[in-house]
Design a protein around this motif. Structure first.
Motif, mmCIF file in Angstrom:
data_model
loop_
_atom_site.group_PDB
_atom_site.id
_atom_site.type_symbol
_atom_site.label_atom_id
_atom_site.label_comp_id
_atom_site.label_asym_id
_atom_site.label_seq_id
_atom_site.Cartn_x
_atom_site.Cartn_y
_atom_site.Cartn_z
ATOM 1 N N PRO A 1 0.810 -1.222 0.000
ATOM 2 C CA PRO A 1 0.000 0.000 0.000
ATOM 3 C C PRO A 1 0.844 1.274 0.000
ATOM 4 O O PRO A 1 1.936 1.307 0.546
ATOM 5 N N VAL A 2 0.282 2.309 -0.593
ATOM 6 C CA VAL A 2 0.807 3.664 -0.529
ATOM 7 C C VAL A 2 -0.400 4.603 -0.513
ATOM 8 O O VAL A 2 -1.497 4.239 -0.920
ATOM 9 N N GLY A 3 -0.189 5.820 -0.029
ATOM 10 C CA GLY A 3 -1.246 6.819 -0.084
ATOM 11 C C GLY A 3 -2.224 6.751 1.073
ATOM 12 O O GLY A 3 -1.939 6.224 2.141
ATOM 13 N N GLU A 4 -3.412 7.289 0.839
ATOM 14 C CA GLU A 4 -4.427 7.503 1.867
ATOM 15 C C GLU A 4 -5.532 6.462 1.752
ATOM 16 O O GLU A 4 -5.692 5.789 0.728
ATOM 17 N N ASN A 5 -6.304 6.311 2.834
ATOM 18 C CA ASN A 5 -7.515 5.484 2.859
ATOM 19 C C ASN A 5 -7.243 4.031 2.481
ATOM 20 O O ASN A 5 -8.010 3.396 1.756
ATOM 21 N N VAL A 6 -6.167 3.488 2.985
ATOM 22 C CA VAL A 6 -5.822 2.088 2.757
ATOM 23 C C VAL A 6 -6.648 1.212 3.695
ATOM 24 O O VAL A 6 -6.802 1.515 4.884
ATOM 25 N N SER A 7 -7.185 0.117 3.170
ATOM 26 C CA SER A 7 -7.980 -0.804 3.989
ATOM 27 C C SER A 7 -7.151 -1.355 5.142
ATOM 28 O O SER A 7 -5.960 -1.652 4.989
ATOM 29 N N SER B 1 -1.961 -9.335 11.977
ATOM 30 C CA SER B 1 -3.342 -9.037 12.358
ATOM 31 C C SER B 1 -3.750 -7.756 11.651
ATOM 32 O O SER B 1 -2.894 -6.994 11.175
ATOM 33 N N PRO B 2 -5.056 -7.485 11.513
ATOM 34 C CA PRO B 2 -5.487 -6.274 10.808
ATOM 35 C C PRO B 2 -4.854 -5.010 11.388
ATOM 36 O O PRO B 2 -4.590 -4.910 12.592
ATOM 37 N N LEU B 3 -4.615 -4.054 10.504
ATOM 38 C CA LEU B 3 -4.040 -2.778 10.927
ATOM 39 C C LEU B 3 -5.074 -1.952 11.680
ATOM 40 O O LEU B 3 -6.281 -2.219 11.606
ATOM 41 N N LEU B 4 -4.600 -0.943 12.379
ATOM 42 C CA LEU B 4 -5.498 -0.046 13.096
ATOM 43 C C LEU B 4 -6.019 1.028 12.157
ATOM 44 O O LEU B 4 -5.346 1.456 11.229
ATOM 45 N N SER B 5 -7.227 1.469 12.420
ATOM 46 C CA SER B 5 -7.848 2.498 11.591
ATOM 47 C C SER B 5 -7.188 3.854 11.814
ATOM 48 O O SER B 5 -6.761 4.193 12.923
ATOM 49 N N ASP B 6 -7.095 4.610 10.716
ATOM 50 C CA ASP B 6 -6.633 5.998 10.769
ATOM 51 C C ASP B 6 -5.238 6.127 11.386
ATOM 52 O O ASP B 6 -4.993 6.968 12.229
ATOM 53 N N SER C 1 -9.968 1.074 -11.017
ATOM 54 C CA SER C 1 -8.960 0.044 -11.264
ATOM 55 C C SER C 1 -8.661 -0.735 -9.990
ATOM 56 O O SER C 1 -8.792 -0.220 -8.875
ATOM 57 N N ILE C 2 -8.248 -1.956 -10.168
ATOM 58 C CA ILE C 2 -7.878 -2.808 -9.027
ATOM 59 C C ILE C 2 -6.428 -2.468 -8.691
ATOM 60 O O ILE C 2 -5.482 -3.144 -9.111
ATOM 61 N N ASN C 3 -6.278 -1.396 -7.943
ATOM 62 C CA ASN C 3 -4.946 -0.880 -7.602
ATOM 63 C C ASN C 3 -4.612 -1.161 -6.145
ATOM 64 O O ASN C 3 -3.896 -0.405 -5.507
ATOM 65 N N TRP C 4 -5.152 -2.242 -5.621
ATOM 66 C CA TRP C 4 -4.867 -2.612 -4.233
ATOM 67 C C TRP C 4 -4.594 -4.114 -4.159
ATOM 68 O O TRP C 4 -4.883 -4.881 -5.084
ATOM 69 N N TYR C 5 -4.030 -4.520 -3.015
ATOM 70 C CA TYR C 5 -3.700 -5.917 -2.759
ATOM 71 C C TYR C 5 -4.220 -6.262 -1.368
ATOM 72 O O TYR C 5 -3.968 -5.539 -0.403
ATOM 73 N N GLY C 6 -4.950 -7.364 -1.269
ATOM 74 C CA GLY C 6 -5.613 -7.720 -0.016
ATOM 75 C C GLY C 6 -7.095 -7.363 -0.071
ATOM 76 O O GLY C 6 -7.639 -6.997 -1.120
ATOM 77 N N TRP C 7 -7.774 -7.444 1.074
ATOM 78 C CA TRP C 7 -9.216 -7.228 1.123
ATOM 79 C C TRP C 7 -9.562 -5.734 1.202
ATOM 80 O O TRP C 7 -8.944 -4.990 1.968
ATOM 81 N N LYS C 8 -10.544 -5.356 0.405
ATOM 82 C CA LYS C 8 -11.045 -3.989 0.405
ATOM 83 C C LYS C 8 -12.536 -4.021 0.075
ATOM 84 O O LYS C 8 -12.972 -4.816 -0.772
#
Length: 849
Positions: free
Chosen positions: A498-504, A558-563, A702-709
């Motif tokens: 991931p890069v940038g903002e609003n990453v799952s 484990s899942p990342l923390l929000s924000d 576009s599918i510009n992410w990797y993992g669940w979103k």
């Protein structure tokens, strides 16, 4: 301590993914303190990682006792009672150990631990080679020398590694000298010498006589093909057991085509009941239920060479009526052939004295018979990489030559000339049709090489090579290529996430480098850290080389923390294959989504995909090979998700449509329609298609992410009435990846990710630092409002001149994010200021182009 564990993604016949199996092996290893790699290799040799439930499998035609589960546990008086003993050690009922994959592995691990403790072995302090005798004893084979052959097979797969059918066993440096050079002779095996067998047998085989035979068979009219329904060493052991009342003339090993002869051809082996008087029997290691895992090209080839030798000596016709399976009584021609003198005389059963079904429908009879007939067309090269005359050939790559027929390896190698001379390794495919010429380090830069295969090179059928492909044998083959100029540049990341903002918060990491990376240099150089530079535990790490690029993937434990702000770091010292190392860290910063996901009403959980068409069933699908199945490999929730595997056939214009004929009705009051998508970072486009009542496509980007979103679309934005959702569509984008895997889970209405958690309002006003900073062209600015208020957000240059008004309106309470575009501004320092009611704040940002 950070761990990167490589997991796999093949779903096995038992519904357990290879990823889960690797985890089971690791958990059992840790619980019972035995090496996980030994558990993996034992399971491979015994069952090829398939959970054997004997009542669901065809019984062995030699009445050999069955094995149980993935670990191949036993419960009989010949091989012992490891099933019962293992179940007792873990205090689990035997029936559960039979059925449950994990408990079967635990039972095997507990038994291995017991045997190890008796030898004083401990994981971590004992060498892997120290377990040799323990592995032999684990097999249950009562003859100690043959049990050592089982151990040899286990250590051999560890020393070579294995990566097919989704089974990945990591190659390890194993000292194979722990097995004596006369291992097979100690087992009663020795190479047959012609003067010992009166020229009636096959010299390349290894002689290991069984007591189970009758002397001097009267007739030889047919050859019967069998499958052992078990591993090689165990099968040899059983066929040498006097109480088994079973034998065969030959047994052939799956992995390398190694052949053992148990009964001389002139004598009657006990392999096919009332057919024994006129047939020769050949057993092949494996299970008919899993032909692709066991029926290897090298086993076909060595078996065909044996049969070709046999038919020439016994004058047996090469056709499907004379080279037959044990299942011949099931074939359409059986009622007619059964009237021939040999079957008519000896086979008095109804419809046959034989009731077995090996070698099963997976045996490739057409290919096998073609090998036996020994194609008399001279061998030629059908393809080569690189093509002759190629320029800028990468100096670390192998030359790969594909032949039209299996080749005699020794004659090819003796007639191979490389100019200028270089040190290489020669690697053959198991079917002996493909030769890889691998530089031991790498080819010299800026050098033209010529590879010649001279006229002495022959096929396994004895025909000389046809170098120019004109159908006439006896001329050499040449290929010429020129290598690239010296590579002096370190590897560079071409794309990543991931890069940038609003990453799952469920994102995973995938980074693609412009060239292959030396795997060893990755070790300890991959980091995931939080905003305080504290390491985050990662798992499922994997490094693969594809299309001359390195792809590195891993995920948070484990899942990342929000924000929150996180960074992926590749520390300096990362090397390409030529030793060029990065001198500074690669750092990729991202911020997770500030919102909270609220689940809606699930329309489809993808536990099965029976309600969806295969892509090929839709007329809209074009330019692609694609398959859609339910899979447990990756899931957002539940046990399965829908897995789409695809490969676009052209450069652009391909489309994959997954159609749901039930066409669920949706309404504006339901809010959004969305689903969880496991992206593959391909860059291709995802769409939802609706009826309203006409077809209405919606581009979701576009599918510009990797993992669940979670991706969604407002139902109210679909025009018309009587709206129905009917398809998930992937459109090929030129320049995007042409193949990949995408997973879908929990199609739903009403699901949403809120910008602020429900009922949570910021306590104070705030203005945060822009992200990223410094930035190039655009950046994001966030601010918090505890109440509804008039807001003005402006940007100024270093002289205090107003550059832009980003916000000038009344806003609701919450956390707000706005984007500032600076395409037309020069590099430099800028300030952004917020006025919100009585709140005032200024921050600095840097534009760097």
């Amino acid at each position: 301590m950070r761990r990167i564990i490589v997991f796999l993604v093949l779903v096995l016949s038992i519904g357990v993914s290879a990823q889960d199996l690797k985890r089971y092996f690791q958990l059992a290893s840790e619980e019972f303190n035995v090496p996980a790699e030994l558990l993996e290799a034992i399971a491979f040799v015994n069952t090829r990682w398939v959970h054997i439930e004997p009542e669901k499998f065809t019984p062995a035609c030699d009445d050999k006792p069955p094995v149980y589960g993935i670990m191949g546990l036993r419960d009989d008086d010949w091989f012992g009672h490891s099933l019962v003993e293992g179940a007792k050690l873990i205090n689990v009922p035997v029936e559960v150990v039979k059925r449950d994959v994990y408990q079967n592995i635990r039972a095997g691990a507990a038994l291995l631990a017991k045997l190890s403790n008796e030898k004083g072995l401990k994981k971590g302090t004992s060498k892997i080679e120290d377990y040799k005798d323990v592995v032999a004893k684990f097999s249950g084979i009562p003859q100690p020398e043959i049990a050592q052959i089982f151990a040899y097979d286990v250590y051999k797969v560890l020393s070579t590694g294995f990566n097919e059918f989704g089974i990945e066993i990591e190659r390890k440096e194993i000292d194979m000298s722990i097995f004596p050079k006369d291992l097979f002779e100690r087992s009663g095996l020795k190479i047959i010498k012609p003067d010992e067998i009166n020229s009636e047998d096959y010299p390349p085989a290894v002689w290991d006589p069984s007591p189970n035979y009758e002397a001097n068979r009267l007739y030889t009219t047919r050859i019967v093909i069998h499958v052992t329904q078990g591993n090689f060493a165990g099968s040899v052991s059983w066929l040498k057991n006097p109480n088994s009342k079973a034998s065969a003339h030959y047994v052939i090993r799956s992995s390398d085509g190694y052949i053992v002869q148990l009964v001389r051809e002139k004598d009657k082996a006990w392999h096919a009941k009332c057919w024994n008087s006129f047939t020769l029997g050949i057993e092949h290691e494996g299970y008919i239920q899993d032909p692709d895992r066991w029926f290897t090209p090298v086993m076909y080839l060595e078996s065909a060479k044996l049969v070709r030798n046999m038919v020439n000596r016994w004058a047996i016709p090469v056709d499907s009526n004379h080279i037959i399976g044990h299942n011949f009584w099931q074939q359409p021609q059986w009622p007619v052939v059964r009237q021939e003198w040999d079957f008519a005389k000896y086979d008095q059963g109804s419809p046959s004295c034989n009731d077995h079904t090996d070698p099963g429908p997976g045996w490739n009879w057409g290919y096998y018979l073609s090998l036996i007939r020994s194609d008399q067309t001279p061998p030629k090269v059908i393809s080569v990489s690189p093509e002759s005359g190629a320029r800028n050939f990468l100096a670390y790559k192998s030359v790969v030559i594909n032949f039209s027929v299996p080749m005699d390896k020794s004659s090819v190698q003796a007639n191979l000339v490389i100019t200028p001379n270089d040190t290489v390794s020669l690697i053959w495919s198991s079917d002996q049709r493909t030769l890889e010429i691998k530089p031991n380090k790498f080819w010299e830069f800026s050098t033209t090489y010529t590879i010649k295969i001279d006229t002495g090179a022959k096929s396994v059928f004895g025909l000389k090579i046809d170098g120019d492909g004109d159908g006439v044998p006896g001329d050499p083959y040449y290929v010429e290529f020129t290598t690239t100029a010296p590579d002096v540049y370190p590897p560079v990341v071409e794309k990543g996430y991931p890069v940038g903002e609003n990453v799952s918060v469920y994102a995973e990491m995938k980074f693609v480098f412009n060239e292959p990376i030396e795997s060893a240099s990755l070790a300890s150089r991959v980091r995931l850290v939080d905003e305080n530079d504290q390491s985050i535990s990662i798992t499922s790490g994997k490094h693969v080389v594809k299309d001359d690029k390195s792809i590195v993937t891993f995920k948070p434990a484990s899942p990342l923390l929000s924000d929150k702000i996180y960074k992926v770091k590749f520390l300096a010292g990362l090397k390409d294959l030529f030793g060029n190392a990065t001198t500074s860290d690669y750092v990729f910063e991202f911020r997770t989504d500030p919102g909270v996901f609220y689940s809606g009403s699930v329309i489809d959980s993808f536990e099965t995909v029976n309600s969806w068409w295969q892509p090929s069933q839709s007329g809209s699908t074009t330019g692609v090979e694609a398959n859609f199945v339910a899979s447990s490999e990756k899931k957002f929730r539940g046990s399965n998700s829908g897995k789409l595997t695809y490969r676009f056939l052209g450069e652009s214009g391909g489309l994959i449509r997954i159609f749901n004929p039930s066409k669920p009705t949706i309404s504006n009051g339901q809010g959004n329609i969305g689903l969880w998508v496991y992206g593959d970072l391909s860059g291709n486009q995802i769409e939802f298609w609706f009826y309203n009542p006409d077809n209405y496509p919606v581009n979701l980007g576009s599918i510009n992410w990797y993992g669940w979103k979670f991706v969604s679309y407002p139902i109210a934005s679909v025009p018309g009435s009587n709206k129905q959702f009917h398809s998930i569509v992937i459109k090929q984008i030129q320049g995007a990846d042409k193949e990949g895997e995408i997973y879908f889970d929990d199609l739903q209405v009403g699901g949403k990710i809120t910008s602020v958690a429900q009922n949570e309002i910021p306590v104070d006003f705030s203005l945060e630092q822009n992200y990223p900073n410094p930035f190039n062209s655009s950046t994001l600015i966030r601010f918090s409002l505890p109440e509804r208020v008039q807001v003005k957000l402006c940007v100024y240059d270093i002289l205090g001149r107003l550059i832009a008004v980003i916000v000038d309106s009344e806003l609701e309470p919450g956390v707000h994010t706005v984007k500032f575009e600076a395409d037309d501004l020069p590099s430099g320092v800028y300030f952004y200021r917020i006025n919100a009611g009585g709140f005032f704040s200024v921050r600095k940002m840097v534009l760097m182009k």
